[in-house]
Write an enzyme that holds these catalytic residues in place. Sequence first.
Site, short mmCIF file in Angstrom:
data_model
loop_
_atom_site.label_atom_id
_atom_site.label_comp_id
_atom_site.label_asym_id
_atom_site.label_seq_id
_atom_site.Cartn_x
_atom_site.Cartn_y
_atom_site.Cartn_z
N CYS A 124 1.38 16.26 27.81
CA CYS A 124 1.41 15.08 28.67
C CYS A 124 0.01 14.53 28.86
CB CYS A 124 2.01 15.43 30.03
SG CYS A 124 2.01 14.05 31.18
N PHE A 265 15.93 8.54 18.25
CA PHE A 265 16.87 9.38 17.49
C PHE A 265 16.90 8.99 16.02
CE2 PHE A 265 18.55 9.34 21.88
CZ PHE A 265 18.50 10.71 22.14
#
Length: 285
Positions: A124, A265
């Site tokens: 992160c 995806f």
Amino acid sequence: MPLLSPSVREVPVVRVRGDDAEDSHDQLATEEPLEIRLRFGAGRDARVQRLAVTMRTPGDDLALALGFLHGEGVIRSPDDVIDVAHTPVQGGRRDPNIVVVTLADGVRVNLSRLERHVYTTSSCGVCGKASLEAVATVGAPALPAGPSLLPATIHGLPDALRQHQAVFEQTGGLHAAALFTETGRLVRLREDVGRHNAVDKLVGSFLTAGESVPAEHGVLVSGRASFELVQKALMAGVPVLAAVGAPSSLAVDLADEHGVTLLGFVRDGRFNVYTGAARIAEPEA
């Protein structure tokens, strides 16, 4: 046995298969801290500011530092940087885990906006921000209308990415970010234990060469698409971000606001278009 790169570390391991166990070795992706510092001015009047510490895979550190600063809006072009190097230490050596970026005169930096906690993890790059306002994209460039991508081109991207992930093949533990053309050709790829670091290394590789990221290209990332990855792509002028995994809601919001084509995806012959569908071309009949 071939020599390992700084990106790979070999460790002892016990391999268990069924009831059988044996001593062996395994190759892991290296993870170490990198401190990024800014230098203002020169000579006795020079001032050095510690900016951030990020966990990364060693290699392409100078590109990582410049890509990070570009994504944060600190630098806009290679002209904003006088020098970038690992900091000198005693004996003429350089510290492999500290990079100092010397900024050109006239570059103004709002350090309070960039304030972070002690360090940011390899997973992160935004979670160390001190405030929500600090993650707002500042001065993002206008994006080009293209590229125009055929679905078949997008379907072929994950296999092309995997074929070029050299360190991933050794360790199975690295993320990748690759710049690709309208025809699906991978122009450049960088790997790192952190998704955001891989994108920073990719963008920074052009800056270290005195170049800008080519227009009307896309970036493919091997994991999910977070807010910060959309922000980094946007700041680099990249109009398409494709991810093997899922996007976050904030990633979709930011992409939609600024006209980024966001795909999620992208694998197994399918993908979802979350924003910017105009850049997806209709297959010819």
